[in-house]
Design an enzyme around this catalytic site. Sequence first.
Site, PDB file in Angstrom:
ATOM      1  N   CYS A   1     -13.846  -4.553   4.898  1.00 20.03           N
ATOM      2  CA  CYS A   1     -12.584  -4.740   5.621  1.00 20.03           C
ATOM      3  C   CYS A   1     -12.553  -6.063   6.390  1.00 20.03           C
ATOM      4  O   CYS A   1     -13.128  -6.185   7.470  1.00 20.03           O
ATOM      5  CB  CYS A   1     -12.296  -3.571   6.549  1.00 20.03           C
ATOM      6  SG  CYS A   1     -10.614  -3.586   7.207  1.00 20.03           S
TER       7      CYS A   1
ATOM      8  N   THR B   1      -9.807  -7.863   7.728  1.00 15.42           N
ATOM      9  CA  THR B   1      -9.016  -7.912   8.959  1.00 15.42           C
ATOM     10  C   THR B   1      -9.644  -7.020  10.034  1.00 15.42           C
ATOM     11  O   THR B   1      -9.586  -7.342  11.222  1.00 15.42           O
ATOM     12  CB  THR B   1      -7.562  -7.488   8.695  1.00 15.42           C
ATOM     13  OG1 THR B   1      -7.545  -6.281   7.920  1.00 15.42           O
ATOM     14  CG2 THR B   1      -6.800  -8.560   7.939  1.00 15.42           C
TER      15      THR B   1
ATOM     16  N   GLN C   1       0.842  -1.192   0.000  1.00 18.97           N
ATOM     17  CA  GLN C   1       0.000   0.000   0.000  1.00 18.97           C
ATOM     18  C   GLN C   1       0.880   1.247   0.000  1.00 18.97           C
ATOM     19  O   GLN C   1       2.103   1.149   0.090  1.00 18.97           O
ATOM     20  CB  GLN C   1      -0.964  -0.014   1.196  1.00 18.97           C
ATOM     21  CG  GLN C   1      -2.000  -1.115   1.078  1.00 18.97           C
ATOM     22  CD  GLN C   1      -2.992  -1.159   2.224  1.00 18.97           C
ATOM     23  OE1 GLN C   1      -2.764  -0.610   3.300  1.00 18.97           O
ATOM     24  NE2 GLN C   1      -4.106  -1.837   2.003  1.00 18.97           N
TER      25      GLN C   1
ATOM     26  N   SER D   1      -4.612  -8.618   4.668  1.00 21.17           N
ATOM     27  CA  SER D   1      -5.821  -7.845   4.359  1.00 21.17           C
ATOM     28  C   SER D   1      -6.857  -8.816   3.839  1.00 21.17           C
ATOM     29  O   SER D   1      -6.573  -9.601   2.923  1.00 21.17           O
ATOM     30  CB  SER D   1      -5.532  -6.767   3.309  1.00 21.17           C
ATOM     31  OG  SER D   1      -6.723  -6.324   2.689  1.00 21.17           O
ATOM     32  N   GLY D   2      -8.054  -8.756   4.401  1.00 17.72           N
ATOM     33  CA  GLY D   2      -9.099  -9.680   3.978  1.00 17.72           C
ATOM     34  C   GLY D   2      -9.549  -9.454   2.550  1.00 17.72           C
ATOM     35  O   GLY D   2      -9.645 -10.399   1.753  1.00 17.72           O
ATOM     36  N   SER D   3      -9.831  -8.194   2.193  1.00 18.55           N
ATOM     37  CA  SER D   3     -10.293  -7.919   0.826  1.00 18.55           C
ATOM     38  C   SER D   3      -9.203  -8.270  -0.185  1.00 18.55           C
ATOM     39  O   SER D   3      -9.484  -8.836  -1.254  1.00 18.55           O
ATOM     40  CB  SER D   3     -10.710  -6.451   0.686  1.00 18.55           C
ATOM     41  OG  SER D   3      -9.612  -5.579   0.831  1.00 18.55           O
TER      42      SER D   3
END
Length: 344
Positions: free
Chosen positions: A253, A255, A83, A91-93
């Site tokens: 989101c 996480t 990022q 990161s989940g997404s």
Amino acid sequence: MNWNRSLDLLQVHCQGEIGKVIVSGAPEIPGATMLDKMNHINTVDDSLRRFVTFEPRANVAMSVNLLIAPTCADADAGFIVLQADRAHPMSGSNCICVVTALLESRTVPMSEPETVVRLDTPAGLIVARAICREGRCLSVSLDNVPSFAEALDREVETPKWGRIKIDVAFGGVYYALVDVDQLGLDITPPNARLLAEAGIELKSLLADQISVAHPVLHGVDEIAYVMFRGQEADGAVRTCTTLQPGRVDRSPCGTGSSANLATLYARGEVSVGDRRTSRSIIGGEFLAEVIGETEVGGRRAVLPRISGRAFVYGREQLRISDDDPFVAGFALSDTWGPQVGLLG
């Protein structure tokens, strides 16, 4: 035109949050483990991260996921989230984007109706189960890393909002979770800029007031994001994660939803088998479920499962050229917000 040095990426979004995936062309990242590799990017050489996340090759509302050969024998692939501010452990997404990209590109063989994909991440091993049909990945459920609350109802003094209460929890990265009504705001698209600026201001204040350090993961020692939350009439949690230097997550989101589950668990408000819907600022949804209990460094923790869907919408190739005057990228406040200086 010489394209011998280039990066190939799949363009993917998860509930509107862009999580591109570098599928080939990336340099080797030193390190024995995925955590070592992430720390190398953050402390030794961040040139690849800057190249793919800064202008003119990138825009504000996106992440880029670096696919790497796994460092553990029981994983199908590894990845690191890149990022604008740094590389992050999970990161989940973005994980849902990576699984979808791996399967729909046939990098990992797809089996219908379900394919299990095991991912090596700096935060630990993630087991994903993808529902597949006719060559498409229709949904992904992630068995996330153990998540735990670090502090509940911690009082913080702020110049703008007075004394507010926050929860601090780990869900793959550390979060400060803030009930948004304390700021006199709602989580709605017209408030996105106000929420982004509030989140970045709070993150800066918290850096001076709260210290965190994961008991197992070396180098995971900061509150990465401030996530605002609000309660919906149907029982869902409305979420708004803020990212440096000043934007909001388009997805619910994953996480952050895991961290929120950990705070609910610590308060005795959820137990194994309970589910909660997380709803984003633009209405996208994840399902967050407690699938087990465990312990991390003496802390009671939950095992979260996050379910959602991503979409591959294109592909791109980025040429690497030494005479590019902006090979290191740049960032301007007209798009990145007034806190752009935080990027260095």
